[in-house]
Design a protein around this motif. Structure first.
Motif, PDB file in Angstrom:
ATOM      1  N   THR A 378       0.572  -1.357   0.099  1.00 39.66           N
ATOM      2  CA  THR A 378       0.024  -0.126  -0.255  1.00 39.66           C
ATOM      3  C   THR A 378       0.828   1.218   0.060  1.00 39.66           C
ATOM      4  OG1 THR A 378      -0.138   0.123   2.450  1.00 39.66           O
ATOM      5  CG2 THR A 378      -1.586  -1.194   1.291  1.00 39.66           C
ATOM      6  N   THR A 426      -5.519  -0.223   7.206  1.00 35.64           N
ATOM      7  CA  THR A 426      -5.112  -0.100   5.751  1.00 35.64           C
ATOM      8  C   THR A 426      -5.512  -1.266   5.126  1.00 35.64           C
ATOM      9  OG1 THR A 426      -3.158   1.188   6.686  1.00 35.64           O
ATOM     10  CG2 THR A 426      -2.704  -0.123   4.496  1.00 35.64           C
ATOM     11  N   ASP A 430      -7.741  -1.166   1.541  1.00 32.48           N
ATOM     12  CA  ASP A 430      -7.182  -1.661   0.435  1.00 32.48           C
ATOM     13  C   ASP A 430      -8.407  -2.366  -0.246  1.00 32.48           C
ATOM     14  OD1 ASP A 430      -4.949  -1.907  -1.453  1.00 32.48           O
ATOM     15  OD2 ASP A 430      -4.602  -3.824  -0.760  1.00 32.48           O
TER      16      ASP A 430
END
Length: 436
Positions: A378, A426, A430
């Motif tokens: 990421t 995160t 994602d």
């Protein structure tokens, strides 16, 4: 500071805590967490030293749990694995205590503290996952505390290192070739670890341009490194250099330039004032290593005698007073037995045994591994900074059991918890992006 003033400060902090819980119109869980990070310098004050050592942190955490805690309405995927690991650690510790032939009151102190720290960690993970923006509020509180440490350090430059919350002066402060400054900590080595980890966290303070660190964050990072030089903490400096290397190698150009700018500023300071900086005026490294190596050998022998479950949590000082009575120092004509073998890793190995040691390290290594893997997927730089902050401590932990100070324990566990929560946030973001 006299004990009377210190206890007055403790009472004042307790009154402020209950005021915050009762009258501040904010979610109680968040108020508790903010209070912990703002009152951080005072949380190591011992309220009942003659009975069971109860620090301010332990007291307010149990008070919060009993009267003010609000259970999170959301259950997060993967949290059960950490709960099971903690229960496994408790079982291992319990077996070690059962097998230990002799224990001390420090065992109960450490066990009560362990439960308080676990509860704190749970609340922190829940709140950061529920509101990812709350992480910035935590960093702002840490910023206030870090600035306070600089002010405290400045007063020690003027008044002397006797200006302290500690009841007795640590032997590392004035026991060598030069004075080493601990700020509001008792041991300058622990202050060095605090500074090295906190300096990286300051890079996460948001700047005016989204995605960039603030100029204040860069300044606080640089000041942290300058302050670290006056602690004389070589392991803390070594840890920071490892963190620096991680950011330079893996970070993007913006963070790379930021951290290099800090390193250049610190280098200029070193060039001009190296003769007065404690870290460059200490005893020869070989002498320090020889002293530690003898203790490490004894500690490893203790581990080999109790390889699986250890000698019992919080039992090192009591054990060596019986089996290794040469491990002591004398301060003000008082004999004090070592409560750790000059290495955090050996302290955990001797007291927890290999099983408990691996469980503790898994709590730290698993989030680091997950954070690094997610960073490559990421490019979320906050993950890299949190990982770098943890590495600074992992290096320094080799030469000092800094968890003996509850404030270092709070700091490192907070970084681990934010890394766990940030990794999950995160990952969820994602996945949402992939679906869209």
């Amino acid at each position: 500071m006299t004990s009377t003033i210190i206890m007055f400060l403790a009472v004042a902090v307790l009154m402020l805590f209950f005021y915050a819980m009762l009258f501040i119109k904010e979610d109680n869980n968040k108020t508790y967490l903010k209070f912990v990070f703002i009152a951080y310098p005072f949380l190591g004050i011992d309220l009942l030293p003659s009975v069971i050592s109860t620090t301010l942190f332990v007291f307010i955490t149990y008070a919060f749990f009993l009267f003010f805690y609000k259970r999170s309405p959301i259950k997060y995927a993967g949290s059960s694995s950490y709960l099971l690991l903690f229960l496994f650690l408790l079982s291992s510790i319990g077996i070690g205590l059962f097998l230990s032939p002799d224990l001390s009151k420090d065992t109960m102190t450490d066990f009560v503290q362990l439960l308080a720290v676990f509860f704190f960690a749970k609340v922190l993970i829940d709140e950061v996952q529920l509101d990812v923006g709350f992480r910035t509020s935590i960093f702002n509180c840490m910023k206030i505390t870090l600035i306070f440490s600089f002010l405290f350090l400045a007063l020690q430059f003027i008044v002397g290192p006797s200006f302290s919350f500690a009841k007795t002066q640590n032997i590392n402060v004035a026991g060598g070739m030069t004075i080493r400054y601990p700020s509001f900590f008792q041991d300058p080595q622990k202050y060095a670890q605090y500074l090295s980890a906190s300096s990286f966290l300051m890079l996460l303070l948001p700047g005016k341009i989204y995605g960039k660190t603030s100029q204040l964050g860069l300044l606080l990072c640089a000041l942290s490194m300058i302050a670290l030089l006056f602690t004389g903490g070589r392991a803390g400096l070594g840890g920071w250099l490892i963190g620096l290397l991680i950011v330079i190698v893996l970070g993007n150009a913006q963070y790379r330039m930021a951290i290099i700018s800090v390193a250049i500023l610190v280098s200029i300071f070193i060039y001009n004032f190296s003769d007065t900086i404690p870290i460059f005026n200490r005893a020869d490294l070989a002498d320090s290593y020889e002293f530690r190596y003898a203790i490490w050998q004894d500690a490893f022998a203790i581990f080999l005698d109790h390889p699986f479950f250890g000698i019992g949590m919080g039992n090192y000082a009591n054990y060596v007073s019986i089996h290794n009575p040469d491990q002591y120092w004398i301060s003000d004509n008082d004999v004090t037995f070592f409560d750790h073998p000059e290495s955090g890793y050996l302290k955990l190995l001797t007291e927890f045994g290999l099983i408990g040691f691996l469980a503790v390290m898994f709590f730290i290594i698993k989030p680091i591994y997950t954070g690094i893997v997610l960073y490559f997927k990421t490019k979320d730089l906050s993950l890299l900074i949190l990982v770098s902050a943890l590495f600074t401590w992992l290096i320094g932990f080799y030469t000092v059991y800094s968890f003996g100070d509850i404030r270092i324990k709070i700091l490192i566990i907070s970084i681990v918890c934010m890394l766990i929560a940030s990794s999950k946030n995160t990952l969820q973001t994602d996945k949402t992006t992939d679906i869209v």
